[in-house]
Structures are given as structure tokens and as C-alpha cells.
Design a protein around this motif. Structure first.
Motif, PDB file in Angstrom:
ATOM      1  N   ARG A 236       0.831  -1.207   0.000  1.00  0.00           N
ATOM      2  CA  ARG A 236       0.000   0.000   0.000  1.00  0.00           C
ATOM      3  C   ARG A 236       0.863   1.254   0.000  1.00  0.00           C
ATOM      4  O   ARG A 236       0.627   2.186  -0.773  1.00  0.00           O
ATOM      5  CB  ARG A 236      -0.919  -0.004   1.221  1.00  0.00           C
ATOM      6  N   PHE A 267      -4.955  -8.115  -1.355  1.00  0.00           N
ATOM      7  CA  PHE A 267      -4.981  -6.664  -1.182  1.00  0.00           C
ATOM      8  C   PHE A 267      -6.422  -6.166  -1.050  1.00  0.00           C
ATOM      9  O   PHE A 267      -6.742  -5.343  -0.182  1.00  0.00           O
ATOM     10  CB  PHE A 267      -4.294  -6.003  -2.376  1.00  0.00           C
ATOM     11  N   PHE A 271      -7.919  -4.181   2.263  1.00  0.00           N
ATOM     12  CA  PHE A 271      -8.192  -2.748   2.208  1.00  0.00           C
ATOM     13  C   PHE A 271      -9.541  -2.394   1.589  1.00  0.00           C
ATOM     14  O   PHE A 271      -9.891  -1.219   1.514  1.00  0.00           O
ATOM     15  CB  PHE A 271      -7.072  -2.024   1.453  1.00  0.00           C
ATOM     16  N   PRO A 275      -5.721  -3.089  -5.792  1.00  0.00           N
ATOM     17  CA  PRO A 275      -4.553  -2.222  -6.010  1.00  0.00           C
ATOM     18  C   PRO A 275      -4.688  -1.379  -7.278  1.00  0.00           C
ATOM     19  O   PRO A 275      -4.241  -0.228  -7.306  1.00  0.00           O
ATOM     20  CB  PRO A 275      -3.389  -3.211  -6.095  1.00  0.00           C
ATOM     21  N   MET A 278      -6.976   1.539  -6.378  1.00  0.00           N
ATOM     22  CA  MET A 278      -6.287   2.500  -5.528  1.00  0.00           C
ATOM     23  C   MET A 278      -5.286   3.319  -6.335  1.00  0.00           C
ATOM     24  O   MET A 278      -5.129   4.516  -6.119  1.00  0.00           O
ATOM     25  CB  MET A 278      -5.587   1.783  -4.376  1.00  0.00           C
ATOM     26  N   PHE A 289      -7.143   3.375   5.723  1.00  0.00           N
ATOM     27  CA  PHE A 289      -6.905   1.956   5.465  1.00  0.00           C
ATOM     28  C   PHE A 289      -6.234   1.261   6.636  1.00  0.00           C
ATOM     29  O   PHE A 289      -5.842   0.117   6.539  1.00  0.00           O
ATOM     30  CB  PHE A 289      -6.024   1.796   4.214  1.00  0.00           C
TER      31      PHE A 289
END
Length: 290
Positions: A236, A267, A271, A275, A278, A289
Motif C-alpha cells: 500500500r 490486497f 483494504f 490495487p 487505488m 486503510f
């Protein structure tokens, strides 16, 4: 510059050196330090910058190995090493690697440990420029080590003075024993590498069953679940620091996932956001997060 891998005794000793700065980085274990009366430690992502002329006392705890770099004061100025130290740590002798920036430290340790025996010094005579800008095109090991050191220092900030324990990260738990803390520090510097419970038990100098039981008792989860959590947290931070410049496959590999699909699933579970999504969203409040 000379650098070597060293092991330290548990008996306290002290000395000073007038013609070079010394940078001490942990590859394994903890080194207690007192630099001109300022107490601290080198362990995990915390390193020490011992200025030339400063008297420092030191002693190690248990199994240990440290990368020690003796940096000529003139070279430190020309290379921008002193400038990075003053800028990032405000001349504190203890520096902390920022979250998500462990990769540079891991690369430096891997470069040295993979090619040198403990105690064998290497001379670095190539010219480097101001503020970490290379003057010459360095090649081979010299260039890799010099650039890695500059990247490490660029990712640091001042560390709090005094011995600290990561036990505070695990609310309500008893203080983490030194041998277990050694494993946590060791693993956090090697997130990109294959790590097994057997590997961690060997660092703790315990049988796998004893290590597993101790880990659950003090950390509150299994070793591999903890390791996965550290990898996802590191991913992250790397994702937010790199933005759109990093491919998801490369990101997965940098934190130890060999399967991009498995990484994306893990991931997303952790979260609540893939990814890729994000990365597309760009900068966000990371506290959301935690």
C-alpha cells in the motif's frame, strides 16, 4: 569508503574515529549505542549515523550481524551523504526508514551479504557528486552500493532517542522477547524474499513448534498471517508513493507475492479496494486503510 559485515559482543566497548563518519545498519539483531550521551539502538529499520570525532559506546544483544560503513568525511560531503543526514534527521545520530521504503535498505543489505564474507572490507574510491548526484558512471558493485546507500538515506527521518520496542504495535500484548523481535526486524527487511516458518524459527534459534507457539502468544496471530499483513502494508505504501508509475505485477513481486492474482485478491480483502483501483484514485488519506 570501506564497509564490512560485523558481529559485536555483549560486553560494552567504546571508541571514536576522527577522519570518517560511520553508518551502522542492522542485518540481524540489535546493537545498543550511546553516541555522545545520546542513547539509542540499531535494529530493523533503525540505523545510526556516528559523526567523525564522536565517542560512542556499544554492545549487542544475542545473535547479530551489522553492515558498518566507514565514510571519509570528504567523500561524505562530495557525495551529499552529510547533506541527506542533516536534511532528513536534523543531525540526530539515529535515523528511521520511512514506512514502505524498506526496499532500498533491503537492496543494500542484499548486495553486500550476497557477495562478501563477514569482516571483509571493500574500498570505494569512485567520485560522486553533490547531493547524491553521481559524477562518474559507476559500474558493478561499487555503483550499486553507492547508489543504494544514497537511496537509503533519502528515505530516512529522525528516530526517537532511546531504546524502543515494537511491542507497542500490538495493543494489550506483553513485551515482545528479544529473540522474537529479532525475527520481526529480520523479516521486515526481506519482504520481497521467500520466507518460511522454518526460516523465522532459525533466526529465533528455536524449534518450529516452540517458535510458532511463542509467536501466537506474543503477536496474537500466526507467523505467516503476520508476514502477509506486513507485505500488504508495504505494498500500500509503495503504491501510494509511486502512483501510476508502478505496474501491479512489479508491486506484487516487490513485496514477495509470486502470483499477481493472489496478491490482488489479498490486497482487496485487506483494504476493501483493489490495487488497480487505488492506483487510479491517486493520493488518498492512508489513515482510512489502517
Amino acid at each position: 569508503m570501506q564497509f564490512s559485515l560485523r558481529q559485536y559482543r555483549s560486553e560494552a566497548a567504546s571508541h571514536s574515529h576522527t577522519d570518517f563518519h560511520q553508518i551502522i545498519i542492522s542485518d540481524l539483531g540489535l546493537l545498543e549505542l550511546e553516541i555522545e550521551g545520546r542513547g539509542g539502538a540499531v535494529s530493523g529499520t533503525r540505523l545510526a549515523f556516528v559523526p567523525a570525532g564522536d565517542t560512542h559506546a556499544y554492545r549487542a544483544q544475542g545473535l547479530n550481524r551489522f553492515l558498518v560503513l566507514d565514510v571519509d568525511t570528504d567523500l561524505a560531503k562530495r557525495a551529499g551523504i552529510e547533506a541527506l543526514w542533516h536534511r532528513n534527521a536534523n543531525a540526530s545520530p539515529y535515523l528511521q526508514i520511512a514506512n514502505g521504503q524498506q526496499a532500498a535498505l533491503s537492496d543494500l543489505l542484499r548486495t553486500v551479504t550476497s557477495t562478501r564474507q563477514a569482516g571483509a572490507p571493500i574500498s570505494l574510491t569512485s567520485r560522486v557528486g553533490d547531493c547524491g548526484t553521481l559524477i562518474d558512471d559507476l559500474s558493478g558493485e561499487e555503483g550499486i552500493v553507492c547508489n543504494s546507500l544514497l537511496r537509503v538515506l533519502a528515505g530516512t527521518s529522525a528516530a526517537s532517542v532511546g531504546l524502543t520496542s515494537k511491542a507497542s504495535n500490538y495493543d494489550g500484548l506483553a513485551s515482545v522477547p528479544p529473540r522474537l523481535q529479532r525475527v520481526l526486524d529480520w523479516a521486515e527487511l526481506r519482504l520481497a524474499d521467500p520466507i518460511s516458518v522454518s526460516d523465522m524459527a532459525a533466526v529465533a534459534v528455536q524449534s518450529e513448534s516452540s517458535f510458532f507457539d511463542a509467536f501466537q502468544r506474543y503477536i496474537g496471530t500466526t507467523p505467516m498471517r503476520w508476514l502477509t499483513e506486513q507485505r500488504l502494508l508495504a505494498a500500500r505504501h509503495l503504491l501510494m508513493a509511486s502512483g501510476k508509475d508502478i505496474a501491479i505485477g512489479d508491486l506484487a513481486a516487490q513485496v514477495g507475492f509470486t502470483d499477481q492474482s493472489a496478491f490482488s485478491r489479498a490486497f482487496s480483502r485487506r483494504f476493501g479496494c483493489s490495487p488497480l483501483k487505488m492506483r487510479m484514485q491517486g493520493a488518498v488519506d492512508l489513515t482510512a486503510f489502517n
